[in-house]
Design an enzyme around this catalytic site. Structure first.
Site, PDB file in Angstrom:
ATOM      1  N   PRO A 193       0.729  -1.163  -0.022  1.00  0.00           N
ATOM      2  CA  PRO A 193      -0.051  -0.289  -0.045  1.00  0.00           C
ATOM      3  C   PRO A 193       0.884   1.288   0.001  1.00  0.00           C
ATOM      4  O   PRO A 193       1.825   1.337   0.527  1.00  0.00           O
ATOM      5  CB  PRO A 193      -0.771  -0.221   1.313  1.00  0.00           C
ATOM      6  CG  PRO A 193      -0.060  -1.122   2.005  1.00  0.00           C
ATOM      7  CD  PRO A 193       0.652  -1.962   1.241  1.00  0.00           C
ATOM      8  N   ASN A 194       0.286   2.222  -0.697  1.00  0.00           N
ATOM      9  CA  ASN A 194       0.726   3.408  -0.835  1.00  0.00           C
ATOM     10  C   ASN A 194       2.034   3.645  -1.782  1.00  0.00           C
ATOM     11  O   ASN A 194       2.482   4.780  -1.897  1.00  0.00           O
ATOM     12  CB  ASN A 194       1.227   4.149   0.588  1.00  0.00           C
ATOM     13  CG  ASN A 194       0.057   4.241   1.478  1.00  0.00           C
ATOM     14  OD1 ASN A 194      -1.054   5.020   0.907  1.00  0.00           O
ATOM     15  ND2 ASN A 194       0.003   3.753   2.667  1.00  0.00           N
ATOM     16  N   ARG A 243      14.046   4.538  11.650  1.00  0.00           N
ATOM     17  CA  ARG A 243      12.662   5.177  11.627  1.00  0.00           C
ATOM     18  C   ARG A 243      12.121   4.703  13.110  1.00  0.00           C
ATOM     19  O   ARG A 243      12.588   4.192  13.973  1.00  0.00           O
ATOM     20  CB  ARG A 243      11.926   4.845  10.461  1.00  0.00           C
ATOM     21  CG  ARG A 243      12.669   5.314   9.354  1.00  0.00           C
ATOM     22  CD  ARG A 243      11.893   5.045   8.154  1.00  0.00           C
ATOM     23  NE  ARG A 243      10.633   5.886   8.317  1.00  0.00           N
ATOM     24  CZ  ARG A 243       9.723   5.848   7.388  1.00  0.00           C
ATOM     25  NH1 ARG A 243       9.779   4.655   6.395  1.00  0.00           N
ATOM     26  NH2 ARG A 243       8.557   6.557   7.249  1.00  0.00           N
ATOM     27  N   GLU A 286      12.671  -9.402   0.740  1.00  0.00           N
ATOM     28  CA  GLU A 286      12.148  -8.025   1.313  1.00  0.00           C
ATOM     29  C   GLU A 286      12.598  -7.016   1.182  1.00  0.00           C
ATOM     30  O   GLU A 286      13.970  -6.772   1.381  1.00  0.00           O
ATOM     31  CB  GLU A 286      12.058  -8.500   2.889  1.00  0.00           C
ATOM     32  CG  GLU A 286      11.156  -7.293   3.559  1.00  0.00           C
ATOM     33  CD  GLU A 286      11.084  -7.504   5.207  1.00  0.00           C
ATOM     34  OE1 GLU A 286      11.541  -8.558   5.574  1.00  0.00           O
ATOM     35  OE2 GLU A 286      10.900  -6.706   5.921  1.00  0.00           O
ATOM     36  N   ARG A 290       5.251  11.043  -2.751  1.00  0.00           N
ATOM     37  CA  ARG A 290       5.269  10.603  -1.299  1.00  0.00           C
ATOM     38  C   ARG A 290       6.394  10.890  -0.479  1.00  0.00           C
ATOM     39  O   ARG A 290       7.446  10.129  -0.732  1.00  0.00           O
ATOM     40  CB  ARG A 290       4.675   9.140  -1.334  1.00  0.00           C
ATOM     41  CG  ARG A 290       4.607   8.462   0.178  1.00  0.00           C
ATOM     42  CD  ARG A 290       4.247   7.129   0.278  1.00  0.00           C
ATOM     43  NE  ARG A 290       4.166   6.575   1.466  1.00  0.00           N
ATOM     44  CZ  ARG A 290       4.534   5.360   1.873  1.00  0.00           C
ATOM     45  NH1 ARG A 290       4.620   4.316   0.982  1.00  0.00           N
ATOM     46  NH2 ARG A 290       4.170   5.022   3.326  1.00  0.00           N
ATOM     47  N   HIS A 343      12.917  -2.712   1.368  1.00  0.00           N
ATOM     48  CA  HIS A 343      12.338  -1.372   1.872  1.00  0.00           C
ATOM     49  C   HIS A 343      13.024  -0.239   1.223  1.00  0.00           C
ATOM     50  O   HIS A 343      14.341  -0.222   1.244  1.00  0.00           O
ATOM     51  CB  HIS A 343      12.450  -1.215   3.354  1.00  0.00           C
ATOM     52  CG  HIS A 343      11.648  -2.255   3.967  1.00  0.00           C
ATOM     53  ND1 HIS A 343      10.182  -2.303   3.942  1.00  0.00           N
ATOM     54  CD2 HIS A 343      11.783  -3.607   4.522  1.00  0.00           C
ATOM     55  CE1 HIS A 343       9.666  -3.465   4.598  1.00  0.00           C
ATOM     56  NE2 HIS A 343      10.677  -4.058   4.858  1.00  0.00           N
ATOM     57  N   TYR A 386      11.471   8.661   1.022  1.00  0.00           N
ATOM     58  CA  TYR A 386      11.320   7.398  -0.157  1.00  0.00           C
ATOM     59  C   TYR A 386      11.819   7.784  -1.528  1.00  0.00           C
ATOM     60  O   TYR A 386      11.945   6.994  -2.260  1.00  0.00           O
ATOM     61  CB  TYR A 386       9.759   7.085  -0.370  1.00  0.00           C
ATOM     62  CG  TYR A 386       9.243   6.553   0.729  1.00  0.00           C
ATOM     63  CD1 TYR A 386       9.751   5.423   1.506  1.00  0.00           C
ATOM     64  CD2 TYR A 386       8.296   7.251   1.620  1.00  0.00           C
ATOM     65  CE1 TYR A 386       8.925   4.837   2.475  1.00  0.00           C
ATOM     66  CE2 TYR A 386       7.880   6.611   2.607  1.00  0.00           C
ATOM     67  CZ  TYR A 386       8.254   5.451   3.129  1.00  0.00           C
ATOM     68  OH  TYR A 386       7.495   5.270   4.394  1.00  0.00           O
ATOM     69  N   ASN A 414       7.956  -5.540  -1.356  1.00  0.00           N
ATOM     70  CA  ASN A 414       7.997  -4.667  -0.476  1.00  0.00           C
ATOM     71  C   ASN A 414       6.505  -4.526   0.137  1.00  0.00           C
ATOM     72  O   ASN A 414       5.558  -3.903  -0.460  1.00  0.00           O
ATOM     73  CB  ASN A 414       8.342  -3.236  -1.080  1.00  0.00           C
ATOM     74  CG  ASN A 414       8.390  -1.941  -0.118  1.00  0.00           C
ATOM     75  OD1 ASN A 414       7.720  -2.416   1.260  1.00  0.00           O
ATOM     76  ND2 ASN A 414       8.785  -0.880  -0.412  1.00  0.00           N
ATOM     77  N   ALA A 418       3.502  -0.896   4.629  1.00  0.00           N
ATOM     78  CA  ALA A 418       2.941  -0.797   5.931  1.00  0.00           C
ATOM     79  C   ALA A 418       2.563  -2.044   6.360  1.00  0.00           C
ATOM     80  O   ALA A 418       2.805  -2.452   7.669  1.00  0.00           O
ATOM     81  CB  ALA A 418       1.847   0.093   6.088  1.00  0.00           C
TER      82      ALA A 418
HETATM   83  C1  DQA Z   1       8.510   0.969   3.513  1.00  0.00           C
HETATM   84  C2  DQA Z   1       8.725   1.040   5.025  1.00  0.00           C
HETATM   85  C3  DQA Z   1       7.434   1.014   5.689  1.00  0.00           C
HETATM   86  O1  DQA Z   1       7.671   1.076   7.018  1.00  0.00           O
HETATM   87  C4  DQA Z   1       6.304   1.821   5.192  1.00  0.00           C
HETATM   88  O2  DQA Z   1       5.348   1.519   5.672  1.00  0.00           O
HETATM   89  C5  DQA Z   1       6.350   2.037   3.715  1.00  0.00           C
HETATM   90  C6  DQA Z   1       7.325   1.859   2.946  1.00  0.00           C
HETATM   91  C7  DQA Z   1       9.915   1.302   2.740  1.00  0.00           C
HETATM   92  O3  DQA Z   1      10.006   0.978   1.587  1.00  0.00           O
HETATM   93  O4  DQA Z   1      10.714   1.879   3.222  1.00  0.00           O
HETATM   94  O5  DQA Z   1       4.972   1.939   3.073  1.00  0.00           O
HETATM   95  O6  DQA Z   1       8.161  -0.461   3.259  1.00  0.00           O
END
Ligand code: DQA
Length: 151
Positions: free
Chosen positions: A11-12, A109, A100, A19, A102, A24, A76, A79
């Site tokens: 998501p997002n 963080r 995985e 964003r 990120h 990011y 990825n 959240a």
């Molecule tokens: C994320 C890190 C997560 O904590 C966050 O909720 C994201 C992006 C990253 O790519 O750094 O949406 O996965």
């Protein structure tokens, strides 16, 4: 036939580019996916990219990967990294190796981002390399596939 690698974005991540660019970066999701497809061509694999803001859709994409000949997953979970037992169980359930990824270094963080439901099942975890992390993950997956031929 080329080996298939599924890239799954949570998501997002569709908002990448606009964003929180200080966290990011400014690369869009379309640019990340395009770079991965091109690198896949170079490395001789097929890269299939998918993004959803819905947990169930992500679970179903993982189930489909088990049936469509996918050999490796780059995910990825965004959240859902910190909340989703369902998505963890989906990956465990299909027994596909995964990385995985990120973009941000989650360990620099907030504390709630330090726990992942995925890391102990993952072949590798890449956190904090920005968009480059996806390319590194793809190179790693291809390397792994070269040393472990299809059953
Ligand atoms: C994320 C890190 C997560 O904590 C966050 O909720 C994201 C992006 C990253 O790519 O750094 O949406 O996965």
């Amino acid at each position: 036939m080329k080996a298939r690698i599924a890239v799954v974005h949570g998501p997002n991540l569709n908002l990448l580019g606009s964003r929180e660019p200080q966290v990011y970066g400014s690369t869009t999701l379309a640019q990340i996916d395009e770079a991965l497809r091109r690198l896949g061509e170079e490395l001789g694999v097929q890269v299939d990219c998918f993004q959803s803001n819905h947990e169930g859709a992500l679970v179903e994409r993982i189930h489909a990967a088990a049936r469509d000949g996918t050999r490796f997953v780059l995910i990825n979970p965004a959240a859902y990294t910190h909340t989703s037992v369902a998505l963890r169980d989906a990956l465990a359930g299909v027994s596909l190796p995964f990385v995985e990824v990120h973009l941000s270094n989650v360990y620099r963080r907030e504390k709630f981002r330090h726990h992942s439901y995925f890391s102990d099942l993952a072949e590798a975890v890449i956190s904090g390399c920005g968009a480059l992390g996806y390319s590194l993950a793809l190179r790693f997956a291809v390397e792994r596939l070269m040393t472990k031929p299809a059953d």
